[in-house]
Scaffold this motif. Structure first.
Motif, PDB file in Angstrom:
ATOM      1  N   THR A  45       0.848  -1.184   0.000  1.00  0.00           N
ATOM      2  CA  THR A  45       0.000   0.000   0.000  1.00  0.00           C
ATOM      3  C   THR A  45       0.884   1.234   0.000  1.00  0.00           C
ATOM      4  N   GLY A  46       0.294   2.385  -0.324  1.00  0.00           N
ATOM      5  CA  GLY A  46       1.061   3.622  -0.304  1.00  0.00           C
ATOM      6  C   GLY A  46       0.462   4.690  -1.188  1.00  0.00           C
ATOM      7  N   THR A  47       1.202   5.787  -1.335  1.00  0.00           N
ATOM      8  CA  THR A  47       0.724   6.958  -2.067  1.00  0.00           C
ATOM      9  C   THR A  47       0.896   6.781  -3.565  1.00  0.00           C
ATOM     10  N   GLN A  81      -0.420   4.788  -5.802  1.00  0.00           N
ATOM     11  CA  GLN A  81      -0.306   3.460  -6.392  1.00  0.00           C
ATOM     12  C   GLN A  81      -1.051   3.439  -7.727  1.00  0.00           C
ATOM     13  N   VAL A 100       7.960   0.969   6.229  1.00  0.00           N
ATOM     14  CA  VAL A 100       7.752   1.749   5.002  1.00  0.00           C
ATOM     15  C   VAL A 100       9.098   2.074   4.364  1.00  0.00           C
ATOM     16  N   THR A 104      10.350   5.069   1.707  1.00  0.00           N
ATOM     17  CA  THR A 104       9.970   6.264   0.950  1.00  0.00           C
ATOM     18  C   THR A 104      11.056   6.569  -0.072  1.00  0.00           C
ATOM     19  N   PHE A 150       4.075   2.507  -8.247  1.00  0.00           N
ATOM     20  CA  PHE A 150       3.531   3.794  -7.838  1.00  0.00           C
ATOM     21  C   PHE A 150       3.986   4.867  -8.824  1.00  0.00           C
ATOM     22  N   VAL A 187       7.136   9.146  -2.955  1.00  0.00           N
ATOM     23  CA  VAL A 187       6.174   8.061  -2.750  1.00  0.00           C
ATOM     24  C   VAL A 187       6.559   7.298  -1.493  1.00  0.00           C
ATOM     25  N   SER A 188       5.538   6.812  -0.787  1.00  0.00           N
ATOM     26  CA  SER A 188       5.741   5.980   0.391  1.00  0.00           C
ATOM     27  C   SER A 188       5.138   4.614   0.105  1.00  0.00           C
ATOM     28  N   MET A 189       5.914   3.553   0.319  1.00  0.00           N
ATOM     29  CA  MET A 189       5.495   2.196  -0.054  1.00  0.00           C
ATOM     30  C   MET A 189       5.625   1.282   1.153  1.00  0.00           C
ATOM     31  N   GLU A 190       4.529   0.606   1.489  1.00  0.00           N
ATOM     32  CA  GLU A 190       4.514  -0.299   2.643  1.00  0.00           C
ATOM     33  C   GLU A 190       4.134  -1.697   2.177  1.00  0.00           C
ATOM     34  N   ASN A 244      -4.305  -5.426  -1.092  1.00  0.00           N
ATOM     35  CA  ASN A 244      -4.036  -4.180  -0.376  1.00  0.00           C
ATOM     36  C   ASN A 244      -4.923  -4.025   0.854  1.00  0.00           C
TER      37      ASN A 244
END
Length: 244
Positions: free
Chosen positions: A46-48, A50, A127, A129, A159, A167-170, A243
């Motif tokens: 999940t993240g910004t 995507q 996370v 980033t 993303f 972007v932040s990715m988890e 997600n």
């Protein structure tokens, strides 16, 4: 399919296992091989920003390469990749045109105009980033994470990133598998399951999943006494499954 994996101290190993050595499972395998099926695997994040068109296939293994006991081994280790396109339609195959060193979760990374990476500092726990340091006005990019499966880093999430953006990715441990008659390769963006399959989540309690194919539908379920998996039907959204 002989392989040698060296597990690093303190690294947890997860495993997906099939037994095609005899009986009905061997008969099913023969059909899958003759009918050009591949085992498609997907992993969650999940993240910004995507991408909305689907999820990159994490792995695509030809059943013709399988026999006997099959083990697919995963270690939760990650690299950042960059693809120089931002318009990602279904069936686009993402290419890792720039690939970082291994990046621990909780790390902030910069991507530079020359295609290199550097560590910027820390990120929230769990996370990674990435700041896109390309000059304002340069085209958007696709940035994502690659995870180690069978000793190889392959992309599993994507993303959109604009110049001077972040972007932040988890990543998470949601996994979806299904068998499909396809020539897709790792990185191929898929919106929906195309055949019945299964969904499960790796955890400290369930690090190994012993699975088997289902006669007739060629779906996937847990083997007897194996950790339980949820069945997935054809046509389900991969983003919704992964997600959570």
């Amino acid at each position: 399919m002989e392989k040698t994996l060296i597990q690093r101290p303190g690294t947890r190993m997860f495993s997906i296992n099939f037994d095609f050595s005899s009986g009905e499972q061997n008969q099913i395998l023969q059909y899958l091989q003759a009918s050009a099926y591949r085992l498609m695997g997907y992993k969650g994040a999940t993240g910004t920003n995507q991408i909305t068109s689907g999820v990159p296939a994490w792995f695509a293994i030809d059943y013709s390469n399988m026999f006997g006991m099959v083990d697919i081994d995963y270690e939760p280790e990650y690299k950042v990749y960059v693809f120089n396109k931002s318009m990602i339609a279904p069936n686009t195959t993402i290419q890792m045109q720039a690939l970082s060193q291994e990046i621990p979760l909780g790390t902030a990374v910069s991507f530079h105009p020359d295609g290199s990476f550097s560590i910027r500092g820390t990120a929230p726990a769990g996370v990674i980033t990435v700041r896109n340091e390309r000059p304002l006005g340069t085209p958007d990019l696709t940035i994502g994470l690659a995870a180690r499966v069978d000793g190889q880093f392959l992309p599993f999430c994507a993303f959109t990133s604009n110049a001077q953006g972040q972007v932040s990715m988890e990543p998470n441990e949601n996994i979806v598998l299904f068998a499909a008659q396809t020539n897709m390769t790792p990185g191929a963006v898929t919106g929906y399951t195309t055949n019945p399959g299964c969904h499960f989540m790796f955890s400290a309690k369930n690090t190994d999943y012993d699975l088997q194919m289902i006669q007739g539908t060629y779906g996937i379920t847990n083997a007897p006494r194996g950790a339980f998996v949820d069945k997935v039907s054809s046509g389900q959204s991969l983003r919704e499954l992964l997600n959570r």
